[in-house]
Motif scaffolding. Sequence first.
Motif, mmCIF file in Angstrom:
data_model
loop_
_atom_site.group_PDB
_atom_site.id
_atom_site.type_symbol
_atom_site.label_atom_id
_atom_site.label_comp_id
_atom_site.label_asym_id
_atom_site.label_seq_id
_atom_site.Cartn_x
_atom_site.Cartn_y
_atom_site.Cartn_z
ATOM 1 N N GLU A 106 23.757 14.824 -21.540
ATOM 2 C CA GLU A 106 24.477 13.281 -21.364
ATOM 3 C C GLU A 106 25.546 13.265 -20.411
ATOM 4 O O GLU A 106 25.914 12.558 -19.731
ATOM 5 C CB GLU A 106 24.962 12.997 -22.985
ATOM 6 C CG GLU A 106 23.898 12.643 -23.819
ATOM 7 C CD GLU A 106 22.808 11.478 -23.493
ATOM 8 O OE1 GLU A 106 23.193 10.586 -22.648
ATOM 9 O OE2 GLU A 106 21.708 11.831 -23.595
ATOM 10 N N THR A 107 26.354 14.450 -20.226
ATOM 11 C CA THR A 107 27.428 14.571 -19.368
ATOM 12 C C THR A 107 26.857 14.434 -18.004
ATOM 13 O O THR A 107 27.478 13.795 -17.187
ATOM 14 C CB THR A 107 28.347 16.059 -19.665
ATOM 15 O OG1 THR A 107 28.573 16.000 -20.914
ATOM 16 C CG2 THR A 107 29.316 16.227 -18.774
ATOM 17 N N VAL A 108 25.790 15.170 -17.867
ATOM 18 C CA VAL A 108 25.093 15.013 -16.050
ATOM 19 C C VAL A 108 24.983 13.551 -16.293
ATOM 20 O O VAL A 108 25.008 13.116 -15.123
ATOM 21 C CB VAL A 108 24.263 16.065 -16.332
ATOM 22 C CG1 VAL A 108 23.279 15.925 -15.079
ATOM 23 C CG2 VAL A 108 24.717 17.615 -16.398
ATOM 24 N N ARG A 109 24.092 13.181 -17.138
ATOM 25 C CA ARG A 109 23.552 11.713 -17.096
ATOM 26 C C ARG A 109 24.560 10.633 -16.723
ATOM 27 O O ARG A 109 24.436 9.681 -15.794
ATOM 28 C CB ARG A 109 22.475 11.381 -18.084
ATOM 29 C CG ARG A 109 21.286 11.894 -18.106
ATOM 30 C CD ARG A 109 20.475 11.378 -19.258
ATOM 31 N NE ARG A 109 18.996 12.040 -19.274
ATOM 32 C CZ ARG A 109 18.047 11.196 -19.448
ATOM 33 N NH1 ARG A 109 18.059 9.884 -19.559
ATOM 34 N NH2 ARG A 109 16.716 11.825 -19.550
ATOM 35 N N LYS A 110 25.727 10.801 -17.379
ATOM 36 C CA LYS A 110 26.800 9.724 -17.466
ATOM 37 C C LYS A 110 27.531 9.902 -16.058
ATOM 38 O O LYS A 110 27.730 9.094 -15.316
ATOM 39 C CB LYS A 110 27.763 9.993 -18.453
ATOM 40 C CG LYS A 110 29.004 9.290 -18.485
ATOM 41 C CD LYS A 110 29.585 9.190 -19.808
ATOM 42 C CE LYS A 110 30.776 8.184 -19.709
ATOM 43 N NZ LYS A 110 31.721 8.484 -20.790
ATOM 44 N N MET A 111 27.520 11.058 -15.733
ATOM 45 C CA MET A 111 28.392 11.561 -14.317
ATOM 46 C C MET A 111 27.515 11.194 -13.145
ATOM 47 O O MET A 111 28.062 10.360 -12.177
ATOM 48 C CB MET A 111 28.869 12.907 -14.317
ATOM 49 C CG MET A 111 29.412 13.385 -12.868
ATOM 50 S SD MET A 111 28.624 13.530 -11.440
ATOM 51 C CE MET A 111 27.318 14.885 -11.898
ATOM 52 N N MET A 112 26.256 11.296 -13.286
ATOM 53 C CA MET A 112 25.422 10.774 -12.480
ATOM 54 C C MET A 112 25.224 9.074 -12.057
ATOM 55 O O MET A 112 25.361 8.729 -11.038
ATOM 56 C CB MET A 112 23.966 11.511 -12.230
ATOM 57 C CG MET A 112 23.769 13.057 -11.957
ATOM 58 S SD MET A 112 24.246 13.281 -10.446
ATOM 59 C CE MET A 112 22.848 12.577 -9.481
ATOM 60 N N GLN A 113 25.541 8.613 -13.174
ATOM 61 C CA GLN A 113 25.328 7.111 -13.312
ATOM 62 C C GLN A 113 26.636 6.721 -12.713
ATOM 63 O O GLN A 113 26.666 5.684 -12.122
ATOM 64 C CB GLN A 113 25.042 6.749 -14.767
ATOM 65 C CG GLN A 113 24.922 5.180 -14.998
ATOM 66 C CD GLN A 113 23.699 4.515 -14.203
ATOM 67 O OE1 GLN A 113 22.842 5.175 -14.057
ATOM 68 N NE2 GLN A 113 23.801 3.349 -13.728
ATOM 69 N N GLU A 114 27.795 7.021 -13.031
ATOM 70 C CA GLU A 114 28.962 6.514 -12.823
ATOM 71 C C GLU A 114 29.081 7.040 -11.374
ATOM 72 O O GLU A 114 29.881 6.116 -10.462
ATOM 73 C CB GLU A 114 30.068 7.231 -13.505
ATOM 74 C CG GLU A 114 30.199 6.497 -14.845
ATOM 75 C CD GLU A 114 31.139 7.370 -15.709
ATOM 76 O OE1 GLU A 114 31.822 8.341 -15.464
ATOM 77 O OE2 GLU A 114 31.182 6.953 -17.063
ATOM 78 N N ARG A 115 29.196 8.309 -10.697
ATOM 79 C CA ARG A 115 29.740 8.601 -9.404
ATOM 80 C C ARG A 115 28.569 8.612 -8.285
ATOM 81 O O ARG A 115 28.645 8.665 -7.262
ATOM 82 C CB ARG A 115 30.086 9.857 -9.636
ATOM 83 C CG ARG A 115 31.188 10.050 -10.572
ATOM 84 C CD ARG A 115 31.957 11.185 -10.420
ATOM 85 N NE ARG A 115 32.724 11.200 -9.055
ATOM 86 C CZ ARG A 115 33.462 12.260 -8.745
ATOM 87 N NH1 ARG A 115 33.478 13.415 -9.412
ATOM 88 N NH2 ARG A 115 33.937 12.199 -7.393
#
Length: 195
Positions: free
Chosen positions: A147-156
Motif C-alpha cells: 500500500e505504501t508503494v502504490r500510494k507513493m506511486m499514485q501521488e508522486r
Amino acid sequence: MKCIYFLSPTLKCTQEVSDDLHAVGVNDFYLHVISKDECGLKKQHIHSANYLETLDVIRDGFIGAALGFIVGLIGVSLLMYFKPFGPTVEVPTLVYAILVGAATLFGAWEGGLTGIATENKKLRRFHDDIAAGKYLILVYVRKHQEETVRKMMQERHADAELVAVDSHFINPFTGVDRVSQSTTQNTVQSTAPRM
C-alpha cells in the motif's frame, strides 16, 4: 511477496521512480527495470532486469524436465516389457532410475535452451510498449509495503502507469493480472485517511 508492474514513459521518470522507491524502503534487489535502453539504465545506475525475468528459461526448463521425465518413464517401461537383453538378464532398479533421471535432465536442458530464445511469457503483453521505448518497472513488495508503494506511486508519479500485479514473478506458471486505472484509484482512495 507480490510483483507490481509500472510502465514509465521516459528514463528521467524511471530514475525518479527508482529514487522514490528507494526512499520508501525498496532496495535494488527488489526493483528491476526492463527496457531496450540498457545503456541508459546503466548510466543512471538503475537496476535492470536479469535473464530469468526477461527470458522463459525457468518455465521452458520445467516443461522440458516434465516431458523428459515422461519420456524416460515410457522408455523404461518399454525396456521392462520387451527385455532386449534377454529374459534371464535382471537389470537393477538403479539403472532404470538413472535412465529416467538422465531423460529428465536432458529435457530440462533442452527446455532451458528453448527458453533462452523465448521472451518471458509474462512480459509478452508489454513487448510493444518496451519496443516503443517505454520502461517496465518490476517492484517486488511484501504485504506490509504494498500500500505504501502504490500510494507513493499514485501521488508522486501519475505518469508511471500501474499496469499489472503478479502474486510473484518467479513462479513461471502464474498469470499476470492486468490492472485497470479505476482499480488503482479505488485502492489509493480506500487507503487514504478519512476526515
